[in-house]
Design a protein around this motif. Structure first.
Motif, PDB file in Angstrom:
ATOM      1  N   ALA A  15       0.537  -1.146  -0.100  1.00 12.58           N
ATOM      2  CA  ALA A  15       0.098  -0.169   0.135  1.00 12.58           C
ATOM      3  C   ALA A  15       0.912   1.017  -0.010  1.00 12.58           C
ATOM      4  N   GLY A  16       0.871   2.099  -1.098  1.00 16.36           N
ATOM      5  CA  GLY A  16       1.495   3.303  -1.158  1.00 16.36           C
ATOM      6  C   GLY A  16       2.672   3.277  -2.098  1.00 16.36           C
ATOM      7  N   ARG A 123      -2.253   2.913  -9.878  1.00 19.93           N
ATOM      8  CA  ARG A 123      -2.679   4.151  -9.149  1.00 19.93           C
ATOM      9  C   ARG A 123      -4.266   4.555  -9.323  1.00 19.93           C
ATOM     10  N   GLY A 124      -4.541   5.155  -8.432  1.00 18.84           N
ATOM     11  CA  GLY A 124      -6.100   5.404  -8.474  1.00 18.84           C
ATOM     12  C   GLY A 124      -6.749   4.534  -7.557  1.00 18.84           C
ATOM     13  N   HIS A 125      -6.089   3.761  -6.931  1.00 14.79           N
ATOM     14  CA  HIS A 125      -6.742   2.411  -6.098  1.00 14.79           C
ATOM     15  C   HIS A 125      -6.489   2.860  -4.557  1.00 14.79           C
ATOM     16  N   ARG A 126      -7.453   3.141  -3.793  1.00 13.16           N
ATOM     17  CA  ARG A 126      -7.467   3.331  -2.526  1.00 13.16           C
ATOM     18  C   ARG A 126      -7.678   2.287  -1.746  1.00 13.16           C
ATOM     19  N   LEU A 127      -6.618   1.686  -0.891  1.00 13.78           N
ATOM     20  CA  LEU A 127      -6.986   0.519   0.132  1.00 13.78           C
ATOM     21  C   LEU A 127      -7.964   1.111   0.871  1.00 13.78           C
ATOM     22  N   THR A 128      -8.992   0.238   1.203  1.00 18.26           N
ATOM     23  CA  THR A 128     -10.114   0.461   2.579  1.00 18.26           C
ATOM     24  C   THR A 128     -10.216  -0.308   3.639  1.00 18.26           C
ATOM     25  N   ARG A 129      -9.852  -1.737   3.353  1.00 16.32           N
ATOM     26  CA  ARG A 129      -9.996  -2.338   4.418  1.00 16.32           C
ATOM     27  C   ARG A 129      -9.033  -3.756   4.225  1.00 16.32           C
ATOM     28  N   PHE A 130      -8.920  -4.573   4.951  1.00 10.63           N
ATOM     29  CA  PHE A 130      -8.015  -6.050   4.851  1.00 10.63           C
ATOM     30  C   PHE A 130      -8.446  -6.859   5.973  1.00 10.63           C
ATOM     31  N   THR A 131      -8.414  -8.244   5.758  1.00 13.08           N
ATOM     32  CA  THR A 131      -8.382  -9.165   6.795  1.00 13.08           C
ATOM     33  C   THR A 131      -7.233 -10.005   6.747  1.00 13.08           C
ATOM     34  N   GLY A 134      -4.111 -15.220   9.082  1.00 13.23           N
ATOM     35  CA  GLY A 134      -3.126 -16.160   9.610  1.00 13.23           C
ATOM     36  C   GLY A 134      -2.339 -16.748   8.586  1.00 13.23           C
ATOM     37  N   ASP A 135      -3.415 -17.365   7.437  1.00 14.85           N
ATOM     38  CA  ASP A 135      -2.405 -17.969   6.178  1.00 14.85           C
ATOM     39  C   ASP A 135      -2.360 -17.015   5.149  1.00 14.85           C
ATOM     40  N   GLY A 136      -3.004 -15.893   5.191  1.00 17.83           N
ATOM     41  CA  GLY A 136      -2.641 -14.778   4.242  1.00 17.83           C
ATOM     42  C   GLY A 136      -3.350 -13.583   4.419  1.00 17.83           C
ATOM     43  N   VAL A 137      -3.553 -12.571   3.309  1.00 22.96           N
ATOM     44  CA  VAL A 137      -4.307 -11.356   3.601  1.00 22.96           C
ATOM     45  C   VAL A 137      -5.394 -11.280   2.552  1.00 22.96           C
ATOM     46  N   GLU A 138      -6.540 -10.881   2.860  1.00 19.57           N
ATOM     47  CA  GLU A 138      -7.397 -10.216   1.621  1.00 19.57           C
ATOM     48  C   GLU A 138      -7.316  -8.951   1.872  1.00 19.57           C
ATOM     49  N   VAL A 139      -7.134  -7.906   0.472  1.00 21.95           N
ATOM     50  CA  VAL A 139      -7.365  -6.716   0.780  1.00 21.95           C
ATOM     51  C   VAL A 139      -8.246  -6.200  -0.329  1.00 21.95           C
ATOM     52  N   TRP A 140      -8.955  -5.169   0.121  1.00 20.76           N
ATOM     53  CA  TRP A 140     -10.107  -4.241  -0.773  1.00 20.76           C
ATOM     54  C   TRP A 140      -9.665  -3.096  -0.909  1.00 20.76           C
ATOM     55  N   ALA A 141      -9.577  -2.791  -2.109  1.00 20.62           N
ATOM     56  CA  ALA A 141      -9.326  -1.339  -2.794  1.00 20.62           C
ATOM     57  C   ALA A 141     -10.565  -0.623  -3.483  1.00 20.62           C
ATOM     58  N   GLU A 142     -10.642   0.709  -3.448  1.00 21.40           N
ATOM     59  CA  GLU A 142     -11.562   1.284  -4.564  1.00 21.40           C
ATOM     60  C   GLU A 142     -10.821   1.832  -5.512  1.00 21.40           C
ATOM     61  N   GLY A 143     -11.091   1.383  -6.737  1.00 22.41           N
ATOM     62  CA  GLY A 143     -10.294   1.792  -7.851  1.00 22.41           C
ATOM     63  C   GLY A 143     -11.134   2.369  -8.824  1.00 22.41           C
ATOM     64  N   PRO A 144     -10.661   2.869 -10.126  1.00 18.62           N
ATOM     65  CA  PRO A 144     -11.543   3.647 -11.058  1.00 18.62           C
ATOM     66  C   PRO A 144     -12.847   2.871 -11.532  1.00 18.62           C
ATOM     67  N   GLY A 146     -14.493   0.506  -9.720  1.00 21.53           N
ATOM     68  CA  GLY A 146     -15.024  -0.111  -8.541  1.00 21.53           C
ATOM     69  C   GLY A 146     -13.993  -0.833  -7.548  1.00 21.53           C
ATOM     70  N   GLU A 147     -14.537  -1.702  -6.698  1.00 23.06           N
ATOM     71  CA  GLU A 147     -13.992  -2.411  -5.857  1.00 23.06           C
ATOM     72  C   GLU A 147     -13.056  -3.519  -6.372  1.00 23.06           C
ATOM     73  N   VAL A 148     -11.839  -3.560  -5.789  1.00 22.51           N
ATOM     74  CA  VAL A 148     -10.920  -4.541  -6.135  1.00 22.51           C
ATOM     75  C   VAL A 148     -10.650  -5.338  -4.934  1.00 22.51           C
ATOM     76  N   ARG A 149     -10.741  -6.965  -5.121  1.00 28.48           N
ATOM     77  CA  ARG A 149     -10.195  -7.587  -4.050  1.00 28.48           C
ATOM     78  C   ARG A 149      -8.881  -8.285  -4.438  1.00 28.48           C
ATOM     79  N   LEU A 150      -7.836  -8.382  -3.674  1.00 26.60           N
ATOM     80  CA  LEU A 150      -6.529  -9.125  -4.058  1.00 26.60           C
ATOM     81  C   LEU A 150      -6.533 -10.079  -2.607  1.00 26.60           C
ATOM     82  N   ALA A 151      -5.941 -11.230  -3.152  1.00 27.41           N
ATOM     83  CA  ALA A 151      -5.443 -12.152  -1.901  1.00 27.41           C
ATOM     84  C   ALA A 151      -3.897 -12.578  -2.032  1.00 27.41           C
ATOM     85  N   ALA A 152      -3.247 -12.383  -1.009  1.00 24.16           N
ATOM     86  CA  ALA A 152      -1.856 -12.345  -1.053  1.00 24.16           C
ATOM     87  C   ALA A 152      -1.173 -12.999   0.481  1.00 24.16           C
ATOM     88  N   PRO A 153      -0.055 -13.609   0.350  1.00 23.83           N
ATOM     89  CA  PRO A 153       0.414 -14.235   1.443  1.00 23.83           C
ATOM     90  C   PRO A 153       0.634 -12.927   2.574  1.00 23.83           C
TER      91      PRO A 153
END
Length: 497
Positions: A15-16, A123-131, A134-144, A146-153
């Motif tokens: 993020a950033g 760019r133009g993607h604002r991280l709004t929340r994540f969870t 313990g095994d990985g992270v789910e991230v949500w962001a607002e983009g041009p 609409g909402e984008v979801r990403l899963a990563a370790p």
């Protein structure tokens, strides 16, 4: 160089897209990790609080072959510590910093490099929340679109002093609130004599620094004025009015290019890692921007973290390696807050501080005091705990020395680190270190060489038969000090051969 598991969209979400986030993204790509960078702004900012590189950041960029991207670099022989003059070029001059390279220019250069290496910068993607499961992270962001979801370790917050990652992740952020506010403006059409280290008047402090291309930076702080809670930058008229109250001079006719404000808040995250979430740069530490340290420490956070996180996500190193990110960089951040707090006292204090400034002006003229202060600011004196002791080089940066490789080619030690891999540098005749390190190929390069100058003029040399150097340029093992096998396991995981 792709993500290691089909369940993930990438290996790391960052993020950033400031200096820390972009440097981290590039380091992750060099380490073989996939990375997506989420940046809420549509384009790189033209605003620049940072205006140069400390000596260690110069070396870090040199280690990756980045210096040509910044054009001509001019080292500054002068400097100050909380407005008290200090000769940062004292002694051999290697502590001197480079001035005149804006943070905006740095962001562009690092962004181009990261993109060339394959970083996915959105760019133009604002991280709004994540969870964090313990095994990985789910991230949500607002983009041009609409909402984008990403899963990563892993997720790394490089999203600045108001970090969403830090706040959402529940990181404690102890410290002190701002007690003063400084107004800043970069302006054209203004002729002022330079006030590089600040000038005190009965009503406050003034600073004026020519930036080139007809631009001047002005900073003003008024004694006794409490910082305001702002939702946006101040108007230039507010800067001009404060400047006139303190100096008596009218600068309202200047043309502002950028206006901002900042304070002397000093806070540091209690931990740089919580599970699958990590912090770097301003997300991990905020402070008065003194002696140009903020951006530089942030970049060095990223370089420390990048090779470790890349090795972990690719299964080359145990997850425990990530714990050394906190144990190594948190003390550096604590020292950053300590010295910037001291500088704030000198820089922002009123007439009651003048006797102390006068005394310190005399003290700082001494070479020993200047070396101590320049070491703090430059980053050259950092020493990490690498698991063994007994040699002055252990845990310190590999000096920038001239080498003659075994094939006769001449090179510098920093060039050996361009690929961002470990290096076993053999400077003697004992074949055993190279034999042991060969089991960790291709993650550790083995180079045999001799010193081109065993007694260089600046006094920096490598007084050892062999050294193991980490991808970030710090010495992890020296011949005669502990087990090479243990050092290789600690920093590079299990052998590959």
């Amino acid at each position: 160089m792709q993500s290691q598991s089909a369940q993930w969209d990438t290996d790391v979400v960052v993020a950033g897209a400031g200096p820390a986030g972009l440097m981290l993204a590039a380091e992750l790509r060099l380490a073989g990790a996939g990375v997506v960078v989420l940046e809420q702004e549509d384009r790189p900012t033209a605003e620049s609080r940072g205006m140069g590189f400390t000596a260690r950041t110069l070396e870090v960029f040199d280690q990756r072959g980045l210096l040509p991207r910044f054009g001509e670099l001019n080292r500054s022989p002068g400097g100050h510590f909380g407005s008290v003059p200090v000769d940062f070029a004292v002694g051999d001059g290697r502590h001197a910093s480079v001035t005149g390279i804006s943070q905006a220019r740095t962001v562009v250069a690092l962004g181009e490099w990261a993109a060339e290496l394959g970083a996915d910068i959105r760019r133009g993607h604002r991280l709004t929340r994540f969870t964090d499961s313990g095994d990985g992270v789910e991230v949500w962001a607002e983009g041009p679109d609409g909402e984008v979801r990403l899963a990563a370790p892993y997720l790394v917050g490089c999203d600045g002093g108001r970090s969403v990652v830090r706040r959402t992740g529940g990181f404690e952020f102890p410290g002190t609130d701002a007690t003063a506010e400084l107004l800043l403006a970069d302006v054209r059409d203004l002729q002022l004599p330079p006030k590089w280290s600040g000038e005190r008047r009965p009503g406050g402090m003034l600073l004026a620094a020519p930036l080139g291309n007809g631009m001047t930076r002005v900073v003003v702080s008024e004694h006794g004025r409490a910082p305001l809670v702002r939702t946006g930058p101040p108007a230039f008229s507010e800067v001009a009015e404060a400047w006139k109250r303190v100096s008596g001079d009218d600068i309202s006719g200047a043309t502002p290019a950028w206006v901002s404000s900042f304070g002397d808040a000093a806070r540091q995250a209690s931990e740089y890692r919580r599970g699958r979430v990590l912090l770097a740069g301003d997300a991990a530490h905020v402070h008065l921007p003194a002696s140009g340290q903020g951006m530089n420490v942030s970049i060095q956070d990223a370089v420390n973290l990048g090779w470790k996180l890349g090795a972990v996500v690719n299964g080359r190193a145990p997850e425990a390696l990530l714990d050394t990110y906190h144990s190594e960089r948190h003390p550096v951040g604590a020292e950053l807050l300590r010295n910037t707090r001291a500088q704030a006292t000198l820089f922002l204090g009123g007439p009651e501080m003048q006797p102390l400034r006068d005394v310190l002006t005399e003290v700082f003229r001494g070479e020993e005091a200047a070396l101590v202060l320049s070491g703090l600011v430059s980053g050259l004196e950092i020493r990490y705990d690498v698991g063994s002791e007994g040699h002055p080089l252990l845990g310190r940066r590999l000096p920038d020395v001239q080498l003659v490789l075994d094939d006769g080619e001449k090179t510098r030690s920093t060039r050996l680190l361009h690929p961002a891999r470990g290096v076993l540098l053999s400077l003697g005749s004992d074949p055993e270190p190279a034999r042991i390190a060969a089991r960790w190929a291709p993650h550790v390069d083995i180079r045999s060489a001799g010193l081109a100058d065993a007694a260089p003029a600046d006094g920096e040399t490598v007084d050892a038969e062999a050294v193991l150097v980490r991808p970030d340029g710090y010495v992890a093992w020296v011949a005669g000090s502990g087990s090479l096998d243990t050092a290789l396991h600690r920093h590079f995981g299990e052998p590959t051969g």
